[in-house]
Enzyme design. Sequence first.
Site, mmCIF file in Angstrom:
data_model
loop_
_atom_site.group_PDB
_atom_site.id
_atom_site.type_symbol
_atom_site.label_atom_id
_atom_site.label_comp_id
_atom_site.label_asym_id
_atom_site.label_seq_id
_atom_site.Cartn_x
_atom_site.Cartn_y
_atom_site.Cartn_z
ATOM 1 C CG ASP A 195 -13.233 13.031 2.516
ATOM 2 O OD1 ASP A 195 -13.580 12.770 1.354
ATOM 3 O OD2 ASP A 195 -12.096 12.802 2.947
ATOM 4 C CE1 TYR A 234 -4.256 10.101 4.322
ATOM 5 C CE2 TYR A 234 -5.657 11.554 5.595
ATOM 6 C CZ TYR A 234 -4.400 11.174 5.163
ATOM 7 O OH TYR A 234 -3.302 11.859 5.596
#
Lengths: 604, 604
Positions: free
Chosen positions: B287, B375
């Site tokens: 990420d 998320y």
Amino acid sequence: MVLNSELSGASFVEAAFMAMNLLPLVFILQFCLVASLYHPLDPLSPNEIDRIRLIIQNSSLGNLPNLTFHFVDLEEPLKTRRTIISDRLYSGHGYPPLTFIELFRASKLPLKYPKFIESIMKRGLNSSQVSCVPFTVGWYGQNVTKRALRIACFYRGRSVNVFARPIEGISMLVDVDSMQITMYTDRLKAPLPKAEGTDFRSKKQPQSIAYNVSDSGFAVDGHRVRWANWDFHVAFDARAGITISTASIFDAQVKRFRRVLYKGHVSETFVPYMDPTNDWYFRTFMDIGEFGFGRSADTLQPQVDCPANAFYLDGYVTGADGKAQKMPHVICIFERYSGDVAWRHTEINVPGKVIRSGEPEISLVVRMVATVGNYDYVLDWEFKKSGSIKVGVDLTGILEMKATSYTNNYQITEETLTLTATATHSSKQNKRRQEYQRFKPTPREKVTGRSSGKLPKLKPRARIHLGLEPADLLITNPNKKTRLGNQVGYRLIAGQPVNSLLSDDDYPQIRNAYTKYQVWVTAYNKSERWAGGFYADRNRGEEGLAVWTRRNRAIENKDIVLWYIVGFHHIPYQEDFPVMPTLHGGFEIRPASFFESNPLLRQE
Amino acid sequence: MVLNSELSGASFVEAAFMAMNLLPLVFILQFCLVASLYHPLDPLSPNEIDRIRLIIQNSSLGNLPNLTFHFVDLEEPLKTRRTIISDRLYSGHGYPPLTFIELFRASKLPLKYPKFIESIMKRGLNSSQVSCVPFTVGWYGQNVTKRALRIACFYRGRSVNVFARPIEGISMLVDVDSMQITMYTDRLKAPLPKAEGTDFRSKKQPQSIAYNVSDSGFAVDGHRVRWANWDFHVAFDARAGITISTASIFDAQVKRFRRVLYKGHVSETFVPYMDPTNDWYFRTFMDIGEFGFGRSADTLQPQVDCPANAFYLDGYVTGADGKAQKMPHVICIFERYSGDVAWRHTEINVPGKVIRSGEPEISLVVRMVATVGNYDYVLDWEFKKSGSIKVGVDLTGILEMKATSYTNNYQITEETLTLTATATHSSKQNKRRQEYQRFKPTPREKVTGRSSGKLPKLKPRARIHLGLEPADLLITNPNKKTRLGNQVGYRLIAGQPVNSLLSDDDYPQIRNAYTKYQVWVTAYNKSERWAGGFYADRNRGEEGLAVWTRRNRAIENKDIVLWYIVGFHHIPYQEDFPVMPTLHGGFEIRPASFFESNPLLRQE
């Protein structure tokens, strides 16, 4: 002992934590993973304590010389008829906890003992400035034992930090039953540490911290506590301190309370100092079994030990004379808000909108502090609206110190380098630059019977594999499922695993064999509460968690107890002097398909 | 890069954390264990960003077609002359982070793609209710790669929880440079999960929580933060988000600030979903390197993400067009009081007195939230007056879900049981009664090239050895000692160790080999900041922490960097739906004979 269980397979969880290795301690807790209504498990009231005393004094036991009440506790199932159901005299190995009056009397013996007065004068010290502290002595393979204490003395002088100024070289043994010094040696060997810098008292003005967490608040009704979606019972036990029982959580989906935890409390602590020398080898304390966390509970300081919004509970214990003793403000309960989020999300994938939501994390904490001599343990039970229960153990207080002739690590030779948890003025710390300090058991020391102790010389390593099998530990009930068909469960979120450094054949380790594993599961048996044995003082490891599990009882589809060991290896650093900044440990149990979905979204 | 160091052996600490295994992530942080004065390391200002754009547009690079600014960052030592010092075109493997405009354009492609419209109609769905989300694709041994994204689509309908309603069976590949769909298949296979129960928005009225922690407060002067005994610098970085640098602590004994941390930030995240099927195997996200935590930083919600006493900072990042983009309120700073004690002690061994003292634990928190698609990561840097720095990683948000035909675990056969982090309506969770769930790598899946994936069948165990070598990990400086003669140091207090479940030869693991150890130490090299490589997207593991350490550079008496991996194995449970209750991880660095004694007692 399981109340109106909906489930044949009620799951029990007990947790034992071991704090401070090198000062090891052990605790015990009991849970029950079933759903049910609230049921009170009140501790003994002052009237009941007094009534028990009268019943015993009027019984045949009343004729015993020196009748001493070491420990008075309830067996919960007998709550409706609180009578003596057995007057069997225990004749096995091991003794009950020392009473405060015994400890106090023992501490005063040296000051009237001519040889000791002489030792103090020989050192040029003033005996009015001497404080003596009794220590339990453990068991090192003797065939015959008596109730005994070792006494160490300290020089206050201008210091209030008693433990910072040990008077080294003097060994004393007290026979507790006759309350006499039965062994005395003086081998003067180390200078007295100076008083300067030892004061641990805060010089700061106490500040009032606004801390109004929530307007919902909590309700305490006797021993019953209701807060948010939780309903549980708090008792105060002389041995364990806080005892949480029948904790239930309201499930908004099914509109009823569901049982989570039947009972939870600390069971034992084990604090083996890793110094095999004559005046230290026996320091392998079991603070719960030998002294009692409840009886060592401290009156909590508002704005220091608990925040401004705390509610306080008193506790009652039985004195050595059988009378009820009030312990004021030994438990506090407060709502906690740390500024954290309970959950949150931002969604940017809905065209034309940014959807942001979340909720602050507000929890309820039940706290006590046990001060056992030099050391302070802060024990927390934290309840979260998500269904999680977190158990916290904060370690602080004064370290046990040993006066030495060296001032730093590098003066310690291979031969003298031992794994002690002492923090002296001369700072006996063990450390290395960029090192992974491993502690390994080493061959038995002939002098004292301790088999663990030395720090191996190590090389720096660039990569360190802390190594652990990945795992989720679940307590689930095969007889109860969610609507979707998953077994309802809770999972254990462990802290950093810590193992005892002692060899299996080291006597203190034999008595505290439960410290070799972090997690144990047993089939529920109401007599199995104290991981190091009920008669812990000087016991021989013939009872306790490690012994019970040898029976190899089935644990599948049974009422089970989970024991969790919280452990710390404590190498002292200079910052731990004169008082130690809090070190935190603990664990969490968290719903794992206990609810159909996130319960936080269902609450108003 | 070490400023005016008093020490030849300045010690560097970098920490990489890996959160969410089964959704693995990785972060990086840098510290410096030296004592020094404050030095600003400001991020690029909006004006500087724009000036860089103009310089580049006016240079020979300005003639490049589709000139895209993927990542603009500073090399700190060049701060005094912010000019381009290299215009080398990178030609190695791997690509820079995807820009938001690329991700946005890719997400819109399916809705204009006839085959996709047809697939949606075939399912009887309304394409105006479809949201598509691009995913990075990783690298699986291909000799030639292009910049690419996989697209997954979701049906909103009456739900705002986009990720809860995946439209299964459709696979799409986008060539990012041509911004075209280059692969499309539709293998209709699973029903659409229903909208009911998916709403994650809080229905509660936001409550105002009084939270006035301290009257001392903190001062923010540009990027410099001063609070209690701390003085440090906070920058906002497009890739790492919060970057702490030149953190110094006032030592009241020597009456000067001493350097603790040179630089600290998250370095990478690794989120390998453990599902080897065609539409999931590639979900092994990095990420930070592929998207950027700074660019994914969310505007913080007062009273939810940060308490009422928080102060907010804006951040600036470089847009794909080279223009400065303001990100409002992406960092908050607040004083925290959780109701805990910083230290306490009660002394009963001074005759006639009970001496009780202690102080509440008040700390300063610097926080950001990165929302990467479904998320949410809450990252905290917490500074304590004791000298400790705690780094917290809270995981929350929506899980990536997969629609399946089964509703619970027990319907999953051996063959289909895979380690996925999906939490669907039909609740694909993996659990067992009283079990120790072990996850082991299994043989390579032929279909997708992933070599890790299945959950072995396990038996209950009564005793569980979490097993760990006891250790203190110390960063000390051999050239600088306390007055007593101990080397000044800090120690790492690790969280629960977590290892990657992937086999060493699994392609995503090759690219994220740093996840096999929790702690790494490297000699400081300013180019070594990103644990998974600077060009992380589709890279081949040719750069990064595991590669750098192969050089086997000396780390003793060097400027060192400590990398710490925070890891989570995330098995989803029903409570994680529709939004996940926060799960906490992190670590602490704590003074270890850095001070002469407990610094808390020296503060006014």
